[in-house]
Design a protein around this motif. Structure first.
Motif, short mmCIF file in Angstrom:
data_model
loop_
_atom_site.label_atom_id
_atom_site.label_comp_id
_atom_site.label_asym_id
_atom_site.label_seq_id
_atom_site.Cartn_x
_atom_site.Cartn_y
_atom_site.Cartn_z
N ARG A 215 -59.31 43.49 54.68
CA ARG A 215 -59.88 43.25 56.00
C ARG A 215 -58.81 43.11 57.08
NH1 ARG A 215 -63.97 44.88 53.51
NH2 ARG A 215 -65.70 43.49 52.92
N GLY A 216 -57.55 43.31 56.68
CA GLY A 216 -56.45 43.13 57.65
C GLY A 216 -56.25 44.32 58.55
N GLY A 217 -56.87 45.42 58.22
CA GLY A 217 -56.73 46.57 59.12
C GLY A 217 -56.77 47.90 58.41
N ARG B 262 -56.50 47.86 43.92
CA ARG B 262 -55.38 48.79 43.82
C ARG B 262 -54.07 48.07 44.13
NH1 ARG B 262 -57.19 53.74 46.19
NH2 ARG B 262 -55.10 54.26 46.95
N LYS B 263 -54.12 47.23 45.15
CA LYS B 263 -52.91 46.48 45.52
C LYS B 263 -52.45 45.62 44.35
CE LYS B 263 -52.35 45.51 50.22
NZ LYS B 263 -52.54 44.69 51.41
N ALA B 264 -53.41 44.92 43.76
CA ALA B 264 -53.05 44.03 42.65
C ALA B 264 -52.47 44.83 41.48
CB ALA B 264 -54.26 43.22 42.21
N VAL C 22 -51.04 35.07 51.83
CA VAL C 22 -52.25 35.29 52.63
C VAL C 22 -51.86 35.41 54.09
CG1 VAL C 22 -54.50 34.40 53.30
CG2 VAL C 22 -53.66 34.05 50.98
N ASN C 23 -52.30 36.49 54.68
CA ASN C 23 -51.96 36.77 56.06
C ASN C 23 -52.99 36.12 56.98
OD1 ASN C 23 -51.38 37.91 58.52
ND2 ASN C 23 -51.01 39.97 57.72
N ALA C 24 -52.62 34.98 57.52
CA ALA C 24 -53.50 34.27 58.46
C ALA C 24 -52.82 34.23 59.82
CB ALA C 24 -53.80 32.86 57.95
N GLU D 43 -47.79 41.77 60.75
CA GLU D 43 -47.40 42.95 59.97
C GLU D 43 -46.78 42.42 58.69
OE1 GLU D 43 -45.50 46.12 58.16
OE2 GLU D 43 -44.41 44.38 58.88
N GLU D 44 -47.21 42.95 57.58
CA GLU D 44 -46.90 42.26 56.32
C GLU D 44 -45.42 42.08 56.02
OE1 GLU D 44 -49.20 44.62 53.64
OE2 GLU D 44 -47.62 46.06 53.33
N THR D 45 -44.60 43.07 56.32
CA THR D 45 -43.19 42.88 55.96
C THR D 45 -42.46 42.00 56.97
OG1 THR D 45 -42.56 44.97 57.02
CG2 THR D 45 -43.05 45.05 54.66
N ILE E 12 -49.93 40.91 49.46
CA ILE E 12 -50.26 40.35 50.77
C ILE E 12 -51.67 40.77 51.14
CG2 ILE E 12 -49.59 40.20 53.21
CD1 ILE E 12 -46.84 41.44 52.08
N ASN E 13 -52.50 39.80 51.49
CA ASN E 13 -53.87 40.10 51.90
C ASN E 13 -54.29 39.26 53.07
OD1 ASN E 13 -54.47 40.86 48.61
ND2 ASN E 13 -55.38 42.13 50.21
N ASN E 14 -55.22 39.80 53.80
CA ASN E 14 -55.82 39.11 54.92
C ASN E 14 -56.69 37.94 54.43
OD1 ASN E 14 -58.67 39.25 56.64
ND2 ASN E 14 -56.82 39.16 57.88
N VAL E 15 -56.89 36.96 55.29
CA VAL E 15 -57.71 35.79 54.99
C VAL E 15 -59.09 36.19 54.49
CG1 VAL E 15 -58.95 33.87 56.09
CG2 VAL E 15 -56.54 34.26 56.62
N CYS E 16 -59.75 37.11 55.23
CA CYS E 16 -61.12 37.47 54.87
C CYS E 16 -61.17 38.22 53.54
CB CYS E 16 -61.75 38.30 55.98
SG CYS E 16 -62.08 37.32 57.46
N THR E 17 -60.15 39.00 53.27
CA THR E 17 -60.10 39.70 51.99
C THR E 17 -60.11 38.68 50.85
OG1 THR E 17 -58.62 41.26 53.10
CG2 THR E 17 -58.90 41.54 50.73
N ILE E 18 -59.20 37.72 50.96
CA ILE E 18 -59.07 36.73 49.88
C ILE E 18 -60.29 35.82 49.81
CG2 ILE E 18 -57.70 34.74 49.09
CD1 ILE E 18 -56.36 37.39 48.51
C1 LIG Z 1 -48.40 45.10 64.23
C2 LIG Z 1 -49.30 44.73 63.12
C3 LIG Z 1 -49.96 43.51 63.17
C4 LIG Z 1 -50.79 43.12 62.12
N1 LIG Z 1 -51.41 41.93 62.20
C5 LIG Z 1 -52.19 41.52 61.18
C6 LIG Z 1 -52.81 40.25 61.21
O1 LIG Z 1 -52.67 39.51 62.17
N2 LIG Z 1 -53.56 39.87 60.15
C7 LIG Z 1 -53.72 40.68 59.07
O2 LIG Z 1 -54.38 40.29 58.12
N3 LIG Z 1 -53.14 41.88 59.00
C8 LIG Z 1 -52.38 42.33 60.03
N4 LIG Z 1 -51.75 43.53 59.93
C9 LIG Z 1 -51.93 44.34 58.72
C10 LIG Z 1 -50.96 43.87 57.65
O3 LIG Z 1 -49.75 44.55 57.78
C11 LIG Z 1 -51.47 44.13 56.24
O4 LIG Z 1 -51.83 45.46 56.15
C12 LIG Z 1 -52.63 43.26 55.85
O5 LIG Z 1 -52.34 41.92 56.01
C13 LIG Z 1 -53.00 43.53 54.43
O6 LIG Z 1 -54.11 42.77 54.07
P1 LIG Z 1 -55.45 43.44 53.51
O7 LIG Z 1 -55.04 44.45 52.49
O8 LIG Z 1 -56.19 42.31 52.96
O9 LIG Z 1 -56.10 44.10 54.68
C14 LIG Z 1 -50.95 43.96 61.01
C15 LIG Z 1 -50.28 45.17 60.96
C16 LIG Z 1 -49.48 45.57 62.00
C17 LIG Z 1 -48.78 46.87 61.92
#
Ligand SMILES: Cc1cc2nc3c(=O)[nH]c(=O)nc-3n(C[C@H](O)[C@H](O)[C@H](O)COP(=O)(O)O)c2cc1C
Ligand code: SF4
Ligand code: FES
Lengths: 435, 699, 156
Positions: A54-56, A63-65, A80-82, A165-167, A199-205
């Motif tokens: 759900r992160g984008g 697949r990621k796992a 977790v990407n919050a 952005e995850e990295t 790395i996953n988005n909050v909603c994904t997890i």
């Molecule tokens: C500039 C940029 C900002 C991003 N910001 C977020 C963010 O705030 N939260 C998020 O979950 N993913 C964000 N992403 C996507 C993450 O890089 C990553 O793809 C995502 O966290 C993966 O989680 P998911 O597989 O659960 O979607 C962003 C990507 C880019 C390029």
């Protein structure tokens, strides 16, 4: 299709920030269930659920796992990407504030799938209240002995969109300037502290517990076939009832805008919808019958993105919208890659000149060209995010840009909703540059 | 180790096979194709992919340009550069356009002009004209980030080479990028200068004219200068350098990457101290001591007087060598004194450990070590600076760095020590795969070789009637001075009158390592060639030593090449002068001598307070003292403390502290050193007079 | 020695993988103590984590929430990104400027309040969002500004 509470299930009736309340509705039951499975079985389930991130980008979590190098002698990490900083997005915030335990439960399950012993939740620094709620929930769950061998650390960011952005997030979590890393190596091979990292988005997890609860097959039946499940859609801007709505994927955008959010406010006309947070190409009113899922949105040239709709009515000048949006991306560019760092600033300069009525047709052409030269040239997509919306405004509302040139001033003549906001101000954080 | 497997790919249609793991930039080079880069510099660690200059079309892969610098080869990969791919050509052109939008076009007044990668790549791949019509980003400029380096932020293209050097090579963490996005800029902390032993390397790393040498600013254009390949003569590492000269003067020193010795890095002393060639007190003519101080004398008179003094003293002459001489100079002096006068007494600059040549290896082998055992009383960086970089590189590569001799031999361990006496036995006890002794002087080994092969005569114990002091460093040495004080007469050979004032009766002018031809032996045992970069203001030592020798019936060529061949026949296996090439190889290892006795343990030092370590600073000595730009590097009035000890005493960096021991007390400025072991303090030996080996430090 | 040093050590222990990770939390602690991040604060953090002051400056200056210039006792921030802007954030900004007597980016003469505009705070559906010392006020309209200003510092 329509409203359905999965992520937010129960939150309307109970205070699910409390462990006891969450447990009362079967919360954390997924953890022992998952622990009885082998990691590879758990990954199979995640794969079968076809839950997409759900992160984008919408990459399937299973697949990621499965890419995680579990044979590595290094520790494995779940992050977790919050950081949720995309303009228009406020859904992760709602999950953390209302169902923090569901997120934690998801972490514990996902951690088991990749044999991870240390989970990090990276939360944007501005979300102070949410951080406090989450910390309390984590403490409560830890004290209740729910963590087993797993440790969970909530890490607060300090104000930088790029850390989503995850990295870049990983660099920030390592205590550095949050700048994206080259890939390969990809995080599942070499991520946090050079170890395999998911790395996953909050909603994904936070969706993971429902997969365990329902079973992959039943879960996959919710929503659209290619995009199962629900998503919390953030809707904001010129609608009557802005807010978060949890809907099955595939629900038509029109339903969200007109039925759930009550249509355009103050009796105005719909002009544009930016459907995935401010970083994606905007749609014109004739495009809003699209189902809200990854593939349908992709098919009409935009992105699901952060499931966050910004609704714009007819009082807004599109040049101002472009300028305001681009200023954000200029401000947030980390400065590592040349095209993004220099291109965003150049775009702002061109847009400011156009908005001031001092631009030319050549400037419009140049703006297009600068944008296209930025696309796909940098380590991450931030530079692209600056270009996508502006390119769509140029494509669909190009006449408005030309009118600025023609008239030598903004055709809205001081009446655009964004008037004033786009004026240069020193008010932002310390690294503001004047374009 | 097994040969790595080969991978075959095509670059612009040319097939090439390279070892697995090779980067695309190198693979293209192997195919004879250059991929343009700015930020890519493998010596700085993993690629960062920031500048986006190297964009290419790569299949298989996403349908967008890929940064070649961050990719490694794969079987069957097809890489297309700007030569054959429109996508790549457009991408590279776009990158240059973006770089140039805020880059001032002040090439005509930029020091980098004519040798600037940005200029070159713009010419080859860039847009012909600019579409940018807005005012460019401006910064205050240039700002001195230290007395040796100026920073022009407007020219900076944010490739992060300089900051990566600071963080990941020198590990000094002083040069950083601050702010974000388009506001990002390179900076030191506040107004603090970039004070670190290797700072000058960032000048050479910078691909544009953003970081420039204050010494070289406006001093020469690339078409007016000449670069002479030679070897630094200021420490025993012997980094390979190019001396840039213009109109007979040295204008700057650049590195000349010897991958086994220096990997292209130089310390700031080697880079900047050449200014001493033009010092005001440089001796051009012979000097004779009079009641009113030194006065110049004609060369013929000086040689006559020297002859008289030598004849009067005869075999009661003692020669003190500085270790800065070339092999040939030392041999010339040795022939004159040992054969001509039968005087074999010498104060040699070093004790050279026996038996270490069985552990000989290139310095670069330190990086490959599993563990590095550093047994040094003085900081490595002060004595042999580049060795410190190799140790850091080893640690980054995963080696363990030990400061005590492990009880058992360690597989793959490398020993680094400044203990001449025990070096070989320590290496044996460690089972070292390589061992390095760090001499005190630049060519101590070569000088000792030359001295010993000039004659078989044995020194006799005599009270010196005459002392011949070769080199300023020797003249400044307290031991040599004490010896000279006992002699009836002293002849000095050196560059600066001040070094010999009150010591010598006659001083003959000396040359610098940048002004002579000859060979030196570095700490690895590698013979290297010094080339005359500029003409000295005085005759070459060999020329007049040869003349003097003739008066004593000793045949000596005034030419370094001939002299070298004489020495070589005895101790360097007969190789010819011409063979000591521009990138000298390391001679093979000697066979290990029989088993060595276990190293004698040293008594532990105990005492109250902090153990005081004293050392001879890298930034000290006659050359540094005559380079005004290096004054800020000289540790003076300072004591270094470990952060823990400082904190315990509530001392912050920069505080004035009292240092007490042995009834002496001193007020000094505290400096925090992260490399210092807790419980120790450190200061230059020259400033520690009167202090014992343990001191109390308080605020 | 200082309390800050000890607090930073406690944070550091939470990151056995790398002390550097403690940099951001440590800078936050230092900012709480000093109100902003003067050079001494950066030095203190550097010492506590075996980093250099320059490194700490590099990190701090990357993130918007660290103040490298003095700020008022309280910081008022108005989101001016798209969603808030579309429903009148500019009017809210103007109301604060009027009420506080300073322009965005400035601090009141008594040093009490720094007022600034910021990027999206993640409250787009509840526009306009105003953060007072990181506590959110949502649905703010110009007529609600005087009450917010009155309440500054009133609640922790
Ligand atoms: C500039 C940029 C900002 C991003 N910001 C977020 C963010 O705030 N939260 C998020 O979950 N993913 C964000 N992403 C996507 C993450 O890089 C990553 O793809 C995502 O966290 C993966 O989680 P998911 O597989 O659960 O979607 C962003 C990507 C880019 C390029
Ligand atoms: S100063 Fe030079 S080396 Fe440093 S980032 Fe700028 S261009 Fe690169
Ligand atoms: S050389 Fe590849 S991105 Fe800089």
């Amino acid at each position: 299709m329509g409203a359905r509470n999965v992520l937010l299930a129960g939150a309307g009736e109970r205070d699910l920030t409390k462990l006891a309340e969450y447990r009362a509705i079967g919360g954390y039951d997924g953890v022992p269930k998952a622990l009885r499975l082998k990691p590879e079985q758990l990954i199979e389930i995640l794969l079968a659920s076809n839950l997409r991130g759900r992160g984008g980008a919408g990459f399937p979590i299973g697949r990621k796992a499965s890419l995680i190098d579990r044979s590595s002698s290094k520790p494995k990490y779940l992050v977790v990407n919050a950081d949720e900083s995309e303009p228009g997005a406020f859904k992760d915030r709602e999950v953390i504030a209302r169902v923090p335990h569901r997120l934690i439960e998801g972490c514990l399950i996902a951690a088991h799938a990749i044999e991870c012993k240390h989970v990090f939740i990276y939360i944007r620094g501005e979300y102070l209240a949410e951080f406090e709620i989450l910390e309390r929930a984590v403490d409560e769950a830890r004290e209740a002995g729910l963590f087993g061998e797993v440790e969970l650390t909530v890490y607060r960011g300090a104000g930088a969109y790029i850390c989503g952005e995850e990295t870049a997030l990983l660099d920030s979590l390592e205590g550095r300037r949050g700048q994206p890393r080259p890939r390969p190596p990809f995080p599942p091979v070499q991520g946090l502290f050079n170890a395999p990292t998911q790395i996953n988005n909050v909603c994904t997890i936070a969706t993971v517990p429902s997969i365990i609860e329902l079973g992959a097959e039943k879960f996959a039946q919710i929503g659209a076939a290619s995009s199962p499940g629900t998503a919390i859609f953030s809707i904001s801007g010129n609608v009557v009832r802005p807010g978060n709505y949890e809907l099955e994927l595939g629900t038509p955008m029109r339903e969200l805008i007109y039925d759930f959010a009550g249509g355009i406010a103050e009796g105005r006309e719909l002009k544009a919808v930016i459907p995935g947070g401010s970083s994606v190409p905007a749609l014109s009113p004739d495009q809003i019958d699209v189902p809200l899922d990854y593939d349908s949105l992709g098919a009409i040239g935009t992105f699901f993105g952060a499931a966050s709709l910004i609704v714009v009515d007819d009082r807004c000048c599109m040049v101002q919208l472009a300028l305001r949006s681009t200023k954000f991306y200029m401000h947030e560019s980390c400065g590592k890659c040349t095209p993004c760092r220099e291109g965003t600033r150049w775009m702002v300069q061109l847009l400011e000149r156009l908005e001031a009525g001092r631009g030319s047709y050549d400037d419009i052409a140049l703006l297009r060209s600068v944008g296209s030269r930025m696309l796909g040239k940098s380590l991450c997509a931030l530079g692209d995010f600056a270009v996508y919306p502006v390119a769509s405004y140029l494509e669909k509302w190009g006449a408005e840009f030309e009118a600025h040139v023609e008239l030598g001033r903004c055709p809205y003549d001081g009446e655009s909703t964004l008037e004033g906001i786009v004026a240069p101000s020193d008010a932002h954080a310390h690294h503001e540059v004047h374009a | 180790m097994a040969e790595p497997a080969l991978v075959t790919l095509t670059v612009d249609g040319r097939e090439v096979s390279v070892p697995k793991g090779t980067g695309l930039v190198e693979a293209a080079l192997a195919a004879g194709i250059e991929i343009p880069v700015f930020c890519y510099e493998p010596r700085l660690g993993p690629p960062v992919g920031a500048c986006r200059m190297c964009l290419c079309e790569v299949a298989p892969g996403p349908l967008k340009p890929q940064a070649a610098c961050t990719l490694t080869v794969a079987e069957g990969m097809a890489v297309k550069t700007a030569l054959t791919s429109e996508m790549a050509a457009d991408a590279q052109n776009a990158t240059l356009e973006f770089i140039l939008v805020n880059h001032p076009l002040d090439c005509p007044v930029c020091d980098k002009g004519g040798e600037c990668p940005l200029q070159d790549l713009t010419f080859r791949y860039g847009p012909g004209s600019t579409r940018m019509t807005f005012p460019k980003r401006t910064f205050e400029k240039p700002i001195p980030i230290s007395p040796t380096i100026a920073l022009d932020r407007e020219r900076c293209i944010l490739c992060y080479r300089c900051t990566r050097f600071s963080e990941s090579v020198a590990e000094d963490g002083q040069l950083v990028a601050v702010e974000r996005g388009a506001a990002s800029m390179i900076a030191t902390f506040g107004d603090e200068p970039y004070r670190a032993p290797f700072s000058g390397n960032v000048i050479e790393l910078c691909p544009v004219g953003a970081l420039t040498s204050t010494q070289y600013r406006f001093e020469g254009r690339p078409w007016e200068i000449q670069n002479v390949p030679t070897v630094c003569g200021l420490c025993p590492v012997g980094c390979n350098i190019s001396a840039t000269t213009r109109e007979g003067n040295v204008k700057r020193i650049l590195s000349r990457n010897h991958p086994e010795i220096d990997e292209g890095w130089l310390c700031d002393k080697g880079r900047f101290a050449f200014q001493h060639l033009q010092a005001l007190d440089r001796i051009d003519d012979p000097l004779r001591k009079t009641d009113a101080g030194f006065e110049p004398v004609a060369w013929n008179d000086a040689l006559d007087q020297a002859e008289l003094m030598l004849r009067a003293a005869g075999s009661a002459t003692v020669t003190a060598l500085s270790g800065g001489e070339t092999v040939e100079q030392a041999y010339g002096l040795a022939r004159l004194l040992r054969v001509g006068l039968d005087s074999h007494g010498a104060v040699l600059p070093e004790e050279i450990p026996d038996g270490l040549s069985a552990f000989r290896a290139p310095l670069s082998s330190i990086r490959e070590a599993a563990s590095v055992v550093v047994l040094c009383d003085e900081p490595v960086v002060e004595r042999a600076p580049i060795v410190d970089l190799w140790i850091k590189a080893a640690r980054r590569a995963g080696a363990e760095i030990l400061h005590e001799l492990p009880e058992q031999p360690v597989e793959g361990a490398v020993l680094i020590t400044d203990d001449a006496e025990r070096a070989a036995s320590l290496a044996t006890a460690l089972g070292a795969s390589a061992a390095f002794y760090l001499p005190r002087t630049p060519n101590g080994r070569g000088v000792t070789d030359a001295w010993s092969c000039a004659s078989d005569g044995e020194p006799t114990e005599v009270e010196p009637a005459l002392v011949v002091i070769s080199g300023d460093e020797a003249a400044l040495d307290p031991g040599v001075r004490a010896l000279a004080a006992r002699a009836k007469a002293v002849i000095g050979i050196g560059m600066f009158a001040e070094s010999f004032a009150g010591v010598a009766n006659l001083v003959l002018p000396g040359t610098s390592y940048l002004e002579r031809d000859g060979t030196t032996v570095n700490l690895e045992g590698r013979l290297q060639r010094q080339r005359r970069s500029v003409i000295a203001p005085c005759p070459d030592e060999l020329a007049w030593v040869a003349k003097l020798a003739e008066r004593f019936g000793v045949e000596l060529s005034p030419h370094a090449s001939t002299v070298f061949e004489e020495v070589s026949a005895i101790c360097y296996g007969g190789i010819s002068f011409g063979h000591v090439g521009e990138h000298a190889p390391l001679p093979p290892r000697a066979i290990a001598a029989g088993p060595l006795p276990a190293p004698t343990p040293r008594p532990p030092l105990a005492g109250k307070g902090l153990r005081l370590l004293t050392y001879k600073p890298l930034f000290s000595g006659p050359a540094v003292e005559r380079t005004p730009e290096l004054e800020f590097q000289i540790p003076s009035g300072e004591i270094e403390l470990a952060p823990v000890d400082a904190r315990e005493r509530k001392i912050a960096a920069g505080d004035q502290v009292t240092v007490r021991s042995n009834g002496t007390s001193r007020r000094l400025r505290a400096r925090l050193a992260r490399d210092l072991a807790p419980g120790t303090a450190r200061m230059p030996r020259s400033e520690a007079a009167g202090l014992h080996d343990h001191v109390e430090v308080s605020k | 020695m200082s309390l800050l040093f000890d607090r930073i050590q406690a944070v550091r222990e939470r990151f056995p993988e790398g002390a550097r990770s403690a940099a951001i939390p440590a800078l936050r602690l230092a900012q709480e103590e000093y109100g902003w991040l003067p050079p001494e604060a950066l030095r203190e953090v550097a010492d506590a984590l075996d980093l250099t002051p320059a490194y700490c400056h590099a990190v701090a200056s990357f993130y918007d929430m660290f103040h490298l210039e003095p700020v008022g006792k309280h910081v008022v921030e108005v989101c001016t990104n798209l969603s808030c802007a579309l429903v009148g954030a500019q009017r809210v900004v103007e109301a604060f400027e009027e009420e506080l007597g300073v322009r965005a980016g400035e601090t009141t003469a008594d040093g009490k309040v720094t007022f600034r505009t910021v990027e999206c705070l993640g409250g787009c559906g509840y526009a306009t969002v105003v953060a007072v010392d990181s506590r959110y006020h949502q649905h703010v309209r110009p007529d609600g500004v005087p009450a917010i200003v009155k309440g500054i510092g009133g609640r922790a």
